[in-house]
Design a protein around this motif. Sequence first.
Motif, PDB file in Angstrom:
ATOM      1  N   GLY A  92       1.155  -1.524   0.043  1.00 51.55           N
ATOM      2  CA  GLY A  92      -0.212  -0.066   0.276  1.00 51.55           C
ATOM      3  C   GLY A  92       1.015   1.080  -0.042  1.00 51.55           C
ATOM      4  O   GLY A  92       0.280   2.289   0.031  1.00 51.55           O
ATOM      5  N   GLY A  93       2.318   1.296   0.243  1.00 49.48           N
ATOM      6  CA  GLY A  93       3.007   2.323  -0.443  1.00 49.48           C
ATOM      7  C   GLY A  93       4.391   1.593  -0.289  1.00 49.48           C
ATOM      8  O   GLY A  93       4.997   0.808  -0.210  1.00 49.48           O
ATOM      9  N   GLY A  94       5.230   2.637  -1.049  1.00 52.68           N
ATOM     10  CA  GLY A  94       6.839   2.232  -0.758  1.00 52.68           C
ATOM     11  C   GLY A  94       7.826   2.565   0.234  1.00 52.68           C
ATOM     12  O   GLY A  94       8.365   2.332  -0.017  1.00 52.68           O
ATOM     13  N   ARG A  95       7.344   3.342   0.955  1.00 53.06           N
ATOM     14  CA  ARG A  95       8.137   3.741   2.375  1.00 53.06           C
ATOM     15  C   ARG A  95       8.703   2.728   2.564  1.00 53.06           C
ATOM     16  O   ARG A  95      10.811   2.276   2.613  1.00 53.06           O
ATOM     17  CB  ARG A  95       7.883   4.129   3.238  1.00 53.06           C
ATOM     18  CG  ARG A  95       8.529   4.839   4.467  1.00 53.06           C
ATOM     19  CD  ARG A  95       7.848   5.801   5.273  1.00 53.06           C
ATOM     20  NE  ARG A  95       9.169   6.620   6.024  1.00 53.06           N
ATOM     21  CZ  ARG A  95       9.599   8.008   6.158  1.00 53.06           C
ATOM     22  NH1 ARG A  95       9.389   8.437   4.963  1.00 53.06           N
ATOM     23  NH2 ARG A  95      10.440   7.979   7.178  1.00 53.06           N
ATOM     24  N   SER A  96       8.577   1.403   3.201  1.00 50.66           N
ATOM     25  CA  SER A  96       9.283  -0.142   3.881  1.00 50.66           C
ATOM     26  C   SER A  96      10.141  -0.338   2.560  1.00 50.66           C
ATOM     27  O   SER A  96      11.469  -1.196   2.790  1.00 50.66           O
ATOM     28  CB  SER A  96       8.225  -0.750   4.233  1.00 50.66           C
ATOM     29  OG  SER A  96       7.267  -1.227   3.018  1.00 50.66           O
ATOM     30  N   VAL A  97       9.781  -0.422   0.979  1.00 53.36           N
ATOM     31  CA  VAL A  97       9.972  -1.095   0.251  1.00 53.36           C
ATOM     32  C   VAL A  97      11.439  -0.357  -0.215  1.00 53.36           C
ATOM     33  O   VAL A  97      12.913  -0.448  -0.646  1.00 53.36           O
ATOM     34  CB  VAL A  97       9.587  -1.413  -0.822  1.00 53.36           C
ATOM     35  CG1 VAL A  97      10.010  -1.780  -2.667  1.00 53.36           C
ATOM     36  CG2 VAL A  97       8.205  -2.193  -1.051  1.00 53.36           C
ATOM     37  N   LYS A  98      11.301   0.661   0.116  1.00 52.95           N
ATOM     38  CA  LYS A  98      12.827   2.254  -0.173  1.00 52.95           C
ATOM     39  C   LYS A  98      13.250   1.994   0.453  1.00 52.95           C
ATOM     40  O   LYS A  98      14.931   1.618   0.234  1.00 52.95           O
ATOM     41  CB  LYS A  98      11.584   3.608  -0.464  1.00 52.95           C
ATOM     42  CG  LYS A  98      12.627   4.489  -0.413  1.00 52.95           C
ATOM     43  CD  LYS A  98      12.438   5.684  -0.254  1.00 52.95           C
ATOM     44  CE  LYS A  98      11.863   6.265   0.972  1.00 52.95           C
ATOM     45  NZ  LYS A  98      11.182   7.580   0.578  1.00 52.95           N
ATOM     46  N   TRP A  99      13.502   2.248   1.613  1.00 51.93           N
ATOM     47  CA  TRP A  99      14.518   1.966   2.730  1.00 51.93           C
ATOM     48  C   TRP A  99      14.853   0.174   2.961  1.00 51.93           C
ATOM     49  O   TRP A  99      16.109  -0.180   2.920  1.00 51.93           O
ATOM     50  CB  TRP A  99      13.765   2.605   4.646  1.00 51.93           C
ATOM     51  CG  TRP A  99      13.531   3.754   4.157  1.00 51.93           C
ATOM     52  CD1 TRP A  99      12.590   4.596   4.460  1.00 51.93           C
ATOM     53  CD2 TRP A  99      14.675   4.221   4.614  1.00 51.93           C
ATOM     54  NE1 TRP A  99      12.324   5.495   4.130  1.00 51.93           N
ATOM     55  CE2 TRP A  99      13.798   5.997   4.416  1.00 51.93           C
ATOM     56  CE3 TRP A  99      16.600   4.547   5.075  1.00 51.93           C
ATOM     57  CZ2 TRP A  99      14.723   7.197   5.309  1.00 51.93           C
ATOM     58  CZ3 TRP A  99      16.805   5.286   4.920  1.00 51.93           C
ATOM     59  CH2 TRP A  99      16.085   6.873   5.148  1.00 51.93           C
ATOM     60  N   ALA A 100      14.281  -0.808   2.525  1.00 51.37           N
ATOM     61  CA  ALA A 100      15.050  -1.788   2.050  1.00 51.37           C
ATOM     62  C   ALA A 100      16.059  -2.475   1.268  1.00 51.37           C
ATOM     63  O   ALA A 100      17.050  -2.664   1.545  1.00 51.37           O
ATOM     64  CB  ALA A 100      13.653  -3.084   2.300  1.00 51.37           C
ATOM     65  N   ILE A 101      15.814  -1.670  -0.168  1.00 47.65           N
ATOM     66  CA  ILE A 101      16.347  -0.939  -0.848  1.00 47.65           C
ATOM     67  C   ILE A 101      17.773  -0.394   0.077  1.00 47.65           C
ATOM     68  O   ILE A 101      18.908  -0.688  -0.953  1.00 47.65           O
ATOM     69  CB  ILE A 101      15.423  -0.556  -2.158  1.00 47.65           C
ATOM     70  CG1 ILE A 101      14.836  -1.725  -2.713  1.00 47.65           C
ATOM     71  CG2 ILE A 101      17.323  -0.580  -2.871  1.00 47.65           C
ATOM     72  CD1 ILE A 101      14.371  -0.607  -4.072  1.00 47.65           C
ATOM     73  N   PHE A 102      17.760   0.515   0.404  1.00 48.95           N
ATOM     74  CA  PHE A 102      18.635   1.559   0.273  1.00 48.95           C
ATOM     75  C   PHE A 102      19.841   0.373   1.837  1.00 48.95           C
ATOM     76  O   PHE A 102      20.868   0.907   1.604  1.00 48.95           O
ATOM     77  CB  PHE A 102      18.017   2.369   1.708  1.00 48.95           C
ATOM     78  CG  PHE A 102      17.327   3.646   1.134  1.00 48.95           C
ATOM     79  CD1 PHE A 102      17.483   3.573  -0.484  1.00 48.95           C
ATOM     80  CD2 PHE A 102      16.988   4.815   1.602  1.00 48.95           C
ATOM     81  CE1 PHE A 102      16.791   5.482  -1.664  1.00 48.95           C
ATOM     82  CE2 PHE A 102      16.408   6.014   0.468  1.00 48.95           C
ATOM     83  CZ  PHE A 102      15.765   6.042  -0.481  1.00 48.95           C
ATOM     84  N   GLY A 103      18.659  -0.373   2.445  1.00 46.70           N
ATOM     85  CA  GLY A 103      19.928  -0.798   3.183  1.00 46.70           C
ATOM     86  C   GLY A 103      20.429  -2.341   3.192  1.00 46.70           C
ATOM     87  O   GLY A 103      21.558  -2.416   2.839  1.00 46.70           O
ATOM     88  N   ALA A 104      19.502  -3.145   1.828  1.00 43.55           N
ATOM     89  CA  ALA A 104      20.260  -4.251   1.051  1.00 43.55           C
ATOM     90  C   ALA A 104      21.843  -3.958  -0.265  1.00 43.55           C
ATOM     91  O   ALA A 104      22.714  -4.013   0.312  1.00 43.55           O
ATOM     92  CB  ALA A 104      19.269  -5.024  -0.216  1.00 43.55           C
TER      93      ALA A 104
END
Length: 436
Positions: A92-104
């Motif tokens: 329902g939004g990209g905030r968690s995905v965005k920060w997961a990519i940053f962390g990866a």
Amino acid sequence: MNSVVIAVLLMLALSLARVNVVISLLASAVVGGLLGGLDLAATLAAFNGGLGGGAGVALSYALLGAFAMAIASSGLPHALADGLARAVQRGGGGRSVKWAIFGALLLLAISSQNLLPIHIAFIPLLVPPLLFTLGQLRVDRRLLACIITFGLITPYMFLPVGFGEIFLKQILLGSIAKAGLDANDVDVMHAMAIPALGMALGLAIACFSYRKPRDYNLARLARAEHEDARYTPRTLLVASIAVVVTFITQLWADSMLLGALAGFTVCVAGGALRWRDADGVFMEGMKMMAGIGLIMIAASGFAEVLKATGDVARLVAASVDVIGDSKGLAVFLMLLVGLVVTLGIGSSFSTVPILATLYVPLSLQLGLSPTAIVCLIGTAGALGDAGSPVSDSTLGPTAGLNVDGQHDHMWDTVVPTFLHYNLPLLAAGWVAVMAL
């Protein structure tokens, strides 16, 4: 003014003015050589003599580009982008995905220096597939450049493992020993802890600086990333195996060139890339990375001219003349000289041996402890790795982020990493040397 300073500043000014970096390097090398007392023939001879130093890395980059294009043609990036898009929709939004990519990305960059010392080989393979989803989330690529650059630099200047073992123990402590000081008993992690915290502060500031959304042309990115590529379970499996083979081969043979060649061969032999398309894809990928390869070759020639003038030593001597009895000023000027030299040479690993010969006697004269001397020379060498137009710590991120021509090397990688890392590192290094 010292010829090294003039040459480096001219190279930076021309590059920032959007003159091609290769032309900037050549013009600055000629000016620096002539001002440093070399005639034109000697300057060109030194430049030509240094070109071979970057040829191997340039060829490795070209083959890595060919392999990256083969992976793109297999449809693996498209499949990864589809998976990320579904994750965004489910969340329902990209905030968690965005920060997961940053962390990866951060963990990948860090592990590429220590855990799996593949250096920048992962960038053109794994970063481009993430750009479409990050573009939909309107993420500023300057932040991505800062994240990757942090992971490429901080581990080797703090953790004595992988490339860090080479930089800290073999090059830093080895060069200091050759200069007349046995520092093998110094705890390098203790010596470089505060400078590493300075890098971490820079990353935190970058997350704030580039928090605002930035729009990119997604249709242009889709064309560059072969979003129309069809994929099957077989092509995805073969492409995944090819990536693993590439990394294993590089670790086994310690060669990015052989790793890329092995991966490309697996793609063709396994059917992820059709035989009749192989030559075209190979040439397209090599052209994609050719510019970076030429910059690395020219940078080696430029560095050789700077060394041939002998003005690095004269720059240190001129700094000593204005120091007087001020230890604080002496430390600041030595760090500043390290920044200038590394900005021009583009390699901390090459800068440290030059500086150690000059800095060890001066530091002993100033009464610095062995731990402080290790910190001083290590920080002076690391300064400028971020923010140098010719460093692989900036060229690597640009290679992954500019696949669609929407990420400028100078203004989107070099300037952001220079501001966010060199300034905090300069301050943290000064505090550390004065405190140790």
